[in-house]
Scaffold this motif. Structure first.
Motif, PDB file in Angstrom:
ATOM      1  N   ASP A  96       0.223   2.717  -5.070  1.00 16.13           N
ATOM      2  CA  ASP A  96       0.231   1.328  -4.623  1.00 16.13           C
ATOM      3  C   ASP A  96       1.065   0.481  -5.590  1.00 16.13           C
ATOM      4  O   ASP A  96       1.195   0.801  -6.773  1.00 16.13           O
ATOM      5  CB  ASP A  96      -1.188   0.772  -4.557  1.00 16.13           C
ATOM      6  N   PHE A  97       1.588  -0.596  -5.062  1.00 15.48           N
ATOM      7  CA  PHE A  97       2.442  -1.459  -5.876  1.00 15.48           C
ATOM      8  C   PHE A  97       2.044  -2.909  -5.658  1.00 15.48           C
ATOM      9  O   PHE A  97       1.681  -3.313  -4.549  1.00 15.48           O
ATOM     10  CB  PHE A  97       3.916  -1.266  -5.492  1.00 15.48           C
ATOM     11  N   VAL A  98       2.073  -3.681  -6.726  1.00 17.66           N
ATOM     12  CA  VAL A  98       1.766  -5.105  -6.623  1.00 17.66           C
ATOM     13  C   VAL A  98       2.828  -5.894  -7.371  1.00 17.66           C
ATOM     14  O   VAL A  98       3.291  -5.480  -8.436  1.00 17.66           O
ATOM     15  CB  VAL A  98       0.360  -5.420  -7.196  1.00 17.66           C
ATOM     16  N   SER A  99       3.253  -7.002  -6.794  1.00 21.83           N
ATOM     17  CA  SER A  99       4.240  -7.869  -7.430  1.00 21.83           C
ATOM     18  C   SER A  99       3.643  -9.270  -7.598  1.00 21.83           C
ATOM     19  O   SER A  99       2.680  -9.637  -6.919  1.00 21.83           O
ATOM     20  CB  SER A  99       5.529  -7.926  -6.604  1.00 21.83           C
ATOM     21  N   VAL A 148       0.828  -1.203   0.000  1.00 26.73           N
ATOM     22  CA  VAL A 148       0.000   0.000   0.000  1.00 26.73           C
ATOM     23  C   VAL A 148       0.858   1.248   0.000  1.00 26.73           C
ATOM     24  O   VAL A 148       1.821   1.367   0.776  1.00 26.73           O
ATOM     25  CB  VAL A 148      -0.947   0.016   1.220  1.00 26.73           C
ATOM     26  N   GLY A 149       0.527   2.167  -0.903  1.00 24.21           N
ATOM     27  CA  GLY A 149       1.126   3.491  -0.898  1.00 24.21           C
ATOM     28  C   GLY A 149       0.063   4.487  -0.482  1.00 24.21           C
ATOM     29  O   GLY A 149      -0.185   4.709   0.700  1.00 24.21           O
ATOM     30  N   ASN A 150      -0.622   5.088  -1.480  1.00 22.29           N
ATOM     31  CA  ASN A 150      -1.713   6.001  -1.163  1.00 22.29           C
ATOM     32  C   ASN A 150      -3.036   5.262  -0.959  1.00 22.29           C
ATOM     33  O   ASN A 150      -4.021   5.855  -0.516  1.00 22.29           O
ATOM     34  CB  ASN A 150      -1.880   7.063  -2.254  1.00 22.29           C
ATOM     35  N   GLY A 151      -3.073   3.969  -1.271  1.00 18.85           N
ATOM     36  CA  GLY A 151      -4.248   3.163  -0.968  1.00 18.85           C
ATOM     37  C   GLY A 151      -5.373   3.227  -1.964  1.00 18.85           C
ATOM     38  O   GLY A 151      -6.396   2.573  -1.763  1.00 18.85           O
ATOM     39  N   PHE A 152      -5.210   3.964  -3.057  1.00 19.75           N
ATOM     40  CA  PHE A 152      -6.330   4.146  -3.982  1.00 19.75           C
ATOM     41  C   PHE A 152      -6.600   2.922  -4.854  1.00 19.75           C
ATOM     42  O   PHE A 152      -7.710   2.751  -5.353  1.00 19.75           O
ATOM     43  CB  PHE A 152      -6.077   5.368  -4.874  1.00 19.75           C
ATOM     44  N   ASN A 153      -5.610   2.065  -5.055  1.00 24.58           N
ATOM     45  CA  ASN A 153      -5.783   0.927  -5.949  1.00 24.58           C
ATOM     46  C   ASN A 153      -5.680  -0.424  -5.248  1.00 24.58           C
ATOM     47  O   ASN A 153      -5.540  -1.449  -5.909  1.00 24.58           O
ATOM     48  CB  ASN A 153      -4.747   0.978  -7.079  1.00 24.58           C
ATOM     49  N   LEU A 167      -2.375  -6.409   4.557  1.00 24.94           N
ATOM     50  CA  LEU A 167      -2.065  -6.100   5.948  1.00 24.94           C
ATOM     51  C   LEU A 167      -1.595  -7.381   6.647  1.00 24.94           C
ATOM     52  O   LEU A 167      -2.389  -8.317   6.837  1.00 24.94           O
ATOM     53  CB  LEU A 167      -3.303  -5.538   6.659  1.00 24.94           C
ATOM     54  N   ASN A 168      -0.314  -7.433   6.991  1.00 25.62           N
ATOM     55  CA  ASN A 168       0.268  -8.619   7.642  1.00 25.62           C
ATOM     56  C   ASN A 168       0.046  -9.887   6.823  1.00 25.62           C
ATOM     57  O   ASN A 168      -0.085 -10.986   7.379  1.00 25.62           O
ATOM     58  CB  ASN A 168      -0.314  -8.806   9.048  1.00 25.62           C
ATOM     59  N   ASP A 169      -0.045  -9.706   5.499  1.00 28.79           N
ATOM     60  CA  ASP A 169      -0.203 -10.834   4.580  1.00 28.79           C
ATOM     61  C   ASP A 169      -1.445 -11.664   4.877  1.00 28.79           C
ATOM     62  O   ASP A 169      -1.443 -12.889   4.727  1.00 28.79           O
ATOM     63  CB  ASP A 169       1.036 -11.728   4.603  1.00 28.79           C
ATOM     64  N   VAL A 170      -2.515 -10.992   5.290  1.00 32.15           N
ATOM     65  CA  VAL A 170      -3.791 -11.681   5.526  1.00 32.15           C
ATOM     66  C   VAL A 170      -4.900 -10.928   4.799  1.00 32.15           C
ATOM     67  O   VAL A 170      -4.779  -9.737   4.510  1.00 32.15           O
ATOM     68  CB  VAL A 170      -4.134 -11.763   7.030  1.00 32.15           C
TER      69      VAL A 170
END
Length: 341
Positions: A131-134, A44-49, A58-61
């Motif tokens: 936001d970033f996703v891998s 999460v960065g700015n949380g928009f996406n 959040l805590n990988d859950v």
């Protein structure tokens, strides 16, 4: 999927058909239990996406799985992390999450609501960046179609013996032909072309005379008859067999005959799949000729079908656009085996 595209869904004519279909699925915003999303790691960065409830950020859950009762009563479903929190004097503060304290107390979930809020307060990852996703499947965390396909294939649970179509379809997808011919061949092998026998099964009313084969006018038109068993079409296959110096095959069903041609290519030391290209081109031209006669009253003959097959194989046998500059059409017609080799 928006995150992979930097927050923008790119969908244009140059995009692959696979990507465009994935975007259609993504537009429905169905993240819950999505195996595609399960392979993604969200930061999460700015949380928009980033979806608040449906993904592991959040805590990988996944919060909808950890707090299913709260998710059920929340008025804010399918929203992003940013919607659940707002900026105030340069500080992010969480809202009520779409759950009133009175309702939480009434249904006995107030303690779980406090647990969720404490968990959120401990999160310090929010900032002004995107936001970033891998992609967790690959070691370099970058998404690839092949890794996604392998992931889905590994989750497939087969029931009963293997399907006889599996081997032929595996060969089909690797062949050097235009995608529209691959799509046609897939429908041919699984018997989903709109032949007259299938139209009758689907309840489409056709006069008895219109159920007959358009080539011989005698037998009921079904898949194997129109492409293999019809006496007129047998003349086409006879000419094709003589052209490539191969005759005497015994199969009269599409799938076994296709596999027999593959075996013959190995016997003649022809490049793997090239005779399969010729086989598909023959079926493709037969189908186009049939449709032209049915819907456009076009005339046809065996020589015309043969000419179209030879032209198609010579001009479009590799990825639909590549011609073989080292062999002109006249030489190709004289010695197709050398060309295919």
């Amino acid at each position: 999927m928006q995150l992979f595209g930097g927050g923008v869904l790119y969908n244009n004519s140059s995009s692959s058909f696979w990507w465009r279909d994935m975007l259609k699925v993504g537009n429905s915003y169905t993240f819950l239990k999505d195996p595609f999303v399960e392979c993604c790691s969200f930061k999460v960065g700015n949380g928009f996406n980033t979806p608040f409830w449906e993904v592991c950020w959040l805590n990988d859950v996944c919060l909808s799985e950890v707090f299913p009762e709260l998710f059920a009563i929340s008025l804010l479903k399918k929203v992003s992390v940013a919607v659940m929190r707002g900026w105030s004097d340069g500080i992010w503060k969480w809202g009520d999450l779409g759950i009133s304290e009175e309702e939480a107390v009434e249904v006995g979930l107030f303690s779980k609501l406090l647990d969720l809020r404490n968990l959120l307060d401990s999160f310090e990852g929010c900032n002004m960046e995107k936001d970033f996703v891998s992609w967790k499947v690959e070691t370099n965390k970058c998404f690839t179609v092949s890794s996604c396909y392998s992931r889905y294939a590994s989750r497939r649970i087969p029931f009963g013996p293997s399907n006889r179509n599996d081997e032929v379809l595996e060969k089909l997808w690797k062949m050097e032909v235009p995608f529209k011919i691959k799509a046609f061949a897939w429908r041919l092998f699984v018997n989903r072309l709109p032949t007259k026998d299938l139209l009758k099964v689907r309840g489409i009313a056709l006069p008895a005379s219109n159920l007959l084969c358009v080539f011989c006018g005698i037998h009921l038109e079904d898949r194997d008859h129109i492409f293999i068993k019809c006496n007129v079409i047998k003349l086409v296959w006879k000419d094709i067999g003589e052209w490539v110096d191969y005759s005497g095959w015994k199969e009269e069903d599409c799938i076994p005959l296709f596999m027999e041609w593959f075996a013959m290519s190995r016997m003649k030391r022809i490049k793997v799949g090239k005779l399969g290209v010729l086989w598909l081109a023959t079926c493709w031209i037969i189908w186009l000729t049939r449709n032209g006669f049915c819907f456009k009253n076009e005339v046809w003959n065996v020589n015309d079908i043969m000419w179209k097959i030879k032209t198609l194989v010579w001009r479009r046998s590799s990825l639909g656009d590549i011609t073989y500059s080292n062999c002109n059409f006249y030489d190709f017609c004289k010695d197709p085996v050398s060309f295919l080799s």
